[in-house]
Design a protein around this motif. Structure first.
Motif, PDB file in Angstrom:
ATOM      1  N   GLN A 143      -4.708   1.513  -1.240  1.00  0.00           N
ATOM      2  CA  GLN A 143      -3.518   2.092  -0.619  1.00  0.00           C
ATOM      3  C   GLN A 143      -2.772   2.984  -1.619  1.00  0.00           C
ATOM      4  N   PHE A 144      -1.965   3.911  -1.084  1.00  0.00           N
ATOM      5  CA  PHE A 144      -1.221   4.856  -1.909  1.00  0.00           C
ATOM      6  C   PHE A 144       0.248   4.829  -1.522  1.00  0.00           C
ATOM      7  N   SER A 145       1.101   5.113  -2.529  1.00  0.00           N
ATOM      8  CA  SER A 145       2.538   5.146  -2.291  1.00  0.00           C
ATOM      9  C   SER A 145       2.952   6.477  -1.683  1.00  0.00           C
ATOM     10  N   ASP A 146       4.213   6.559  -1.252  1.00  0.00           N
ATOM     11  CA  ASP A 146       4.736   7.814  -0.713  1.00  0.00           C
ATOM     12  C   ASP A 146       4.862   8.887  -1.781  1.00  0.00           C
ATOM     13  N   TYR A 147       4.724   8.487  -3.055  1.00  0.00           N
ATOM     14  CA  TYR A 147       4.742   9.459  -4.142  1.00  0.00           C
ATOM     15  C   TYR A 147       3.333   9.969  -4.457  1.00  0.00           C
ATOM     16  N   GLY A 148       2.328   9.354  -3.820  1.00  0.00           N
ATOM     17  CA  GLY A 148       0.961   9.802  -4.022  1.00  0.00           C
ATOM     18  C   GLY A 148       0.198   9.063  -5.094  1.00  0.00           C
ATOM     19  N   TRP A 149       0.702   7.881  -5.503  1.00  0.00           N
ATOM     20  CA  TRP A 149       0.033   7.127  -6.565  1.00  0.00           C
ATOM     21  C   TRP A 149      -0.649   5.896  -5.981  1.00  0.00           C
ATOM     22  N   PRO A 150      -1.795   5.487  -6.549  1.00  0.00           N
ATOM     23  CA  PRO A 150      -2.494   4.292  -6.055  1.00  0.00           C
ATOM     24  C   PRO A 150      -1.613   3.051  -6.156  1.00  0.00           C
ATOM     25  N   ARG A 151      -1.679   2.196  -5.141  1.00  0.00           N
ATOM     26  CA  ARG A 151      -0.950   0.936  -5.142  1.00  0.00           C
ATOM     27  C   ARG A 151      -1.972  -0.193  -5.222  1.00  0.00           C
ATOM     28  N   TYR A 152      -2.388  -0.500  -6.456  1.00  0.00           N
ATOM     29  CA  TYR A 152      -3.382  -1.555  -6.642  1.00  0.00           C
ATOM     30  C   TYR A 152      -2.788  -2.943  -6.402  1.00  0.00           C
TER      31      TYR A 152
END
Length: 339
Positions: free
Chosen positions: A19-28
């Motif tokens: 999944q990815f955050s609204d900032y565009g970074w992976p959410r491990y």
């Protein structure tokens, strides 16, 4: 691409896998979305479904879908992945072999990689595009992993693979070519009448080759395996020519200019905004002032593009319309420009 889709479309972008955050970074830290049941429950009208998937998966979910494809030069795609993350596989000690001997060793190492850690990477563009239409059999239920389902077994020399993939190519509406990323995005915007697909929190330069730190020796041994890698990519490379022709036609149809590309490249020269900006500043005034400062710094030395950059940034869908107007007016004033 995940960075751009997640930061522009938020929950409307349903990503299978990480999944990815609204900032565009992976959410491990978040659980992956993998199963058919999860995707069915979370999909919505007007949404985007992404991940390492093959065509035909959308029929398991239901509804009408436009088919998008993200594709790179097949040989470059595999080569860069090997150099970045698997260069140690080409460690070799010994100088008592001739050219043929070195090549045999290199090919052995490559085939071990492709049968093991990179087995999913053999799911090349032709197989992904042909998708379930080329599968000998498909079995799944509500708890099936869609990434695993997309990697169904198939003989890489399947006689009909190219023909089926090329037939499926006619159904593709969007071509995303990473080497021409901004042109790809502008095509999407024009097709769907969307605001700029940009990410002000990122320079879009993730996973540089340097991360692999492959040694000169490792690169040399890997080069001996390239003829075999080309054989593995033969069908994908053939289809790649068709994909490039279709993409070139799209760019031409939408009359995308070099100036449009230059504006996007300038915006992503560095990450314009720190993703912690909302934590650092407590008021709207402070946030707007910080954004205006960042824009003015970006536009220094870009006199010919400055006004266009300001307008493009403030058309971003993530901005509240009134905030966007305020940012645009202030930035133009600071830069000595008029609307």
């Amino acid at each position: 691409m995940n960075s751009l889709l997640s930061s522009n479309f938020g929950s409307a972008y349903l990503k299978v896998g990480t999944q990815f955050s609204d900032y565009g970074w992976p959410r491990y830290d978040l659980p992956e979305i993998l199963t058919l049941n999860e995707v069915r429950s979370k999909s919505r009208d007007g949404g985007i479904l992404g991940g390492h998937l093959c065509s035909g998966i959308e029929s398991c979910i239901g509804g009408d879908w436009d088919l998008w494809i993200n594709a790179r030069d097949p040989l470059k795609r595999l080569s860069s992945g090997i150099v970045r993350f698997h260069s140690k596989a080409f460690d070799f000690v010994g100088n008592d072999l001739d050219f043929t001997g070195f090549q045999q060793k290199a090919v052995e190492k490559l085939e071990v990689l492709m049968a093991g850690p990179l087995r999913h990477e053999q799911n090349g563009v032709a197989k992904r595009l042909a998708g379930l239409a080329i599968a000998d059999s498909v079995s799944f239920d509500r708890e099936s992993n869609l990434e695993t389902l997309s990697c169904f077994p198939l003989n890489s020399e399947h006689a009909l693979l190219y023909e089926v993939a090329k037939s499926q190519l006619q159904k593709v509406k969007v071509f995303i070519i990473p080497d021409y990323l901004h042109a790809s995005l502008i095509c999407i915007e024009k097709m769907y009448d969307l605001p700029p697909i940009i990410n002000l929190f990122s320079d879009l330069k993730h996973n540089p080759v340097q991360l692999g730190k492959a040694t000169a020796s490792q690169k040399k041994i890997f080069e001996y395996s390239l003829p075999r890698l080309r054989e593995m990519c033969a069908i994908d490379s053939r289809l790649w020519l068709d994909i490039k022709a279709r993409f070139k036609s799209c760019v031409s149809d939408f009359q995308i200019s070099k100036k449009q590309i230059a504006i996007r490249e300038a915006i992503h020269e560095n990450g314009l905004l720190n993703h912690k900006i909302l934590e650092k500043y407590s008021s709207d005034e402070e946030i707007i002032s910080a954004i205006v400062r960042s824009i003015s710094i970006l536009c220094k030395g870009k006199k010919e593009l400055a006004k266009d950059i300001v307008f493009e940034i403030t058309r971003w869908s993530r901005f509240d319309p009134s905030a966007a107007t305020e940012i645009r007016e202030r930035a133009l004033t600071v830069l000595g420009l008029t609307a």
